[in-house]
Design a protein around this motif. Structure first.
Motif, short mmCIF file in Angstrom:
data_model
loop_
_atom_site.label_atom_id
_atom_site.label_comp_id
_atom_site.label_asym_id
_atom_site.label_seq_id
_atom_site.Cartn_x
_atom_site.Cartn_y
_atom_site.Cartn_z
N ASP A 162 0.82 -1.21 0.00
CA ASP A 162 0.00 0.00 0.00
C ASP A 162 0.86 1.26 0.00
OD1 ASP A 162 0.90 -0.42 2.56
OD2 ASP A 162 -0.98 0.07 3.54
N GLU A 163 2.04 1.19 0.61
CA GLU A 163 2.94 2.34 0.60
C GLU A 163 3.54 2.54 -0.79
OE1 GLU A 163 6.85 4.02 3.03
OE2 GLU A 163 5.56 2.48 3.94
N ARG A 192 0.84 4.14 -2.84
CA ARG A 192 0.63 5.53 -2.47
C ARG A 192 1.74 6.43 -3.02
NH1 ARG A 192 -2.64 7.77 1.07
NH2 ARG A 192 -3.20 5.81 2.10
N ASN A 236 -7.74 -6.32 0.11
CA ASN A 236 -7.25 -6.35 1.50
C ASN A 236 -5.87 -5.71 1.63
OD1 ASN A 236 -9.45 -7.61 2.79
ND2 ASN A 236 -8.77 -9.63 2.14
N ILE A 292 -4.68 -3.17 0.19
CA ILE A 292 -4.68 -1.71 0.13
C ILE A 292 -5.76 -1.12 1.03
CG2 ILE A 292 -3.65 -1.56 -2.17
CD1 ILE A 292 -6.47 -1.25 -3.32
N ASP A 293 -6.15 -1.87 2.07
CA ASP A 293 -7.28 -1.42 2.88
C ASP A 293 -6.98 -0.19 3.72
OD1 ASP A 293 -5.64 -2.50 4.75
OD2 ASP A 293 -7.12 -3.83 5.65
N ASP A 294 -5.70 0.22 3.82
CA ASP A 294 -5.37 1.43 4.56
C ASP A 294 -5.45 2.69 3.71
OD1 ASP A 294 -4.98 0.21 7.01
OD2 ASP A 294 -2.86 -0.20 6.64
N ILE A 295 -5.72 2.53 2.42
CA ILE A 295 -5.80 3.68 1.52
C ILE A 295 -7.25 4.18 1.48
CG2 ILE A 295 -5.51 4.49 -0.85
CD1 ILE A 295 -3.25 2.50 -1.18
N HIS A 296 -7.46 5.37 2.02
CA HIS A 296 -8.81 5.92 2.11
C HIS A 296 -9.01 7.17 1.24
CE1 HIS A 296 -10.21 3.66 5.81
NE2 HIS A 296 -8.91 3.40 5.80
N LYS A 326 -15.55 -4.70 6.74
CA LYS A 326 -14.67 -3.56 7.01
C LYS A 326 -14.65 -2.55 5.88
CE LYS A 326 -10.37 -5.77 5.42
NZ LYS A 326 -9.02 -6.21 5.82
N ARG A 346 -16.95 2.34 3.48
CA ARG A 346 -15.92 3.14 2.80
C ARG A 346 -16.51 3.89 1.62
NH1 ARG A 346 -10.72 0.85 3.54
NH2 ARG A 346 -10.04 2.20 1.82
#
Length: 335
Positions: free
Chosen positions: A102-103, A106, A122, A124-128, A143, A147
């Motif tokens: 995910d980093e 980003r 899953n 990339i689930d921290d990318i909002h 989860k 979103r």
């Protein structure tokens, strides 16, 4: 639910459909990057035409995050790229990397992310703060349900399409039995009942909450329905309950319509299959809307719009199902 009235029930799965499609291939697969050469000069009119047709802004990029490298996923990505023409930077979840995936995604600052498969979503689930369009999975789990940056294409064909194909294969069917968990498939069943009503089909929909109740609930449908419709409900469908569905169908001579073609080989009368390339094109069309200015929340999640049907001719004869095969030019038959 029968004709809009609730029928008590009780039933559970580990999403066999998702686990089948997302079966991991442990062989390494390098990331692939699709680049376009910089254009130094282009007529303004052509640039405007390109921007309008692709729904993209000049100079933008898309990150394609893929669970595994399998033909189904490649077809979906090809379909997406045929409609949404921004360059794709491709990432494979299983690849070794220095930074978390995910980093990495980003850091490239994409205009949009295409998530192909459940593991990809899953990862990339921290990318909002970047729009995400998913494809090749049933639906985001709990989860992701709230979103606002996620939308996409469900792998399950819409209920109306499935009912149309059932009617095409067996035009005399008037009653369908289906087991479902209201928390998982409530909206699907509501839509199905409206679509069925327009086709003159009565759906006996039995709500369940644990897989241990499947045998009893199926038995309760004996003599009430002409066909069983097995939908991809993660509570109802497990490796164990699939056997009950197949046995119930044969022992009671009631045809079973399954959500995947693979169950036809296991003993279902008929099965549906999706077109991953067309699902990719659907996702590409949704991406274009977002890139043109709409928020993901303004682009509703869609069901797969194109479906093929496979029928087990040998089983049909065994359980006494008669079909007019001359009217089934688009149906694939297996023995």
């Amino acid at each position: 639910i029968r004709g809009g009235r609730a029928v008590p029930a009780d039933l559970s799965i580990d999403m066999v459909l998702i686990k089948t499609v997302n079966s991991h291939d442990d062989s390494p697969s390098p990331n692939r990057r699709f680049m376009t050469r910089p254009i130094t000069a282009i007529p303004v009119v052509l640039l405007l035409v390109f921007s309008f047709s692709s729904g993209a802004t000049a100079g933008g990029r898309i990150a394609s995050v893929q669970s595994v490298s399998i033909p189904l996923y490649e077809d979906a990505i090809d379909g997406f790229a045929s409609v949404c023409t921004l360059p794709l930077d491709r990432f494979l979840v299983s690849d070794e990397r220095v930074l978390p995936l995910d980093e990495e995604v980003r850091r490239m600052a994409p205009d949009l992310i295409l998530a192909v498969g459940l593991d990809a979503l899953n990862a990339i689930d921290d990318i909002h703060d970047i729009p995400i369009v998913f494809v090749m999975l049933l639906r985001p789990d709990g989860k992701f349900s709230t979103r606002t940056n996620i939308t996409g294409v469900n792998i399950s064909p819409c209920p109306g399409t499935q009912l149309d194909r059932i009617r095409e294969v067996l035009p005399d069917v008037r009653t369908l039995g289906v087991l479902f968990d209201p928390n998982e498939s409530g909206k699907f069943i509501e839509t199905a009942m409206m679509d069925a009503d327009s086709l003159g089909i009565d759906i006996v929909a039995v709500p369940v909450n644990a897989d241990r109740g499947v045998p009893a609930k199926l038995a309760g449908l004996r003599g009430q329905v002409q066909m069983i419709w097995m939908i991809p409900d993660v509570t109802v469908i497990t490796r164990q309950t699939i056997e009950f569905f197949l046995l119930f169908s044969v022992e009671n001579r009631i045809p079973l319509a399954a959500f995947s073609e693979k169950y036809v080989d296991m003993g279902a009368f008929m099965g549906f299959d999706i077109d991953p390339g067309d699902m990719g094109r659907q996702a590409g069309e949704m991406a274009n809307m977002i890139l043109s200015g709409k928020s993901p929340g303004e682009v509703p999640i869609q069901n797969a719009r194109k479906v093929s049907v496979t029928v087990n001719r040998t089983l049909a004869e065994k359980i006494g199902v008669r079909m007019d095969e001359t009217a089934l030019e688009t149906v694939k038959f297996v023995e």
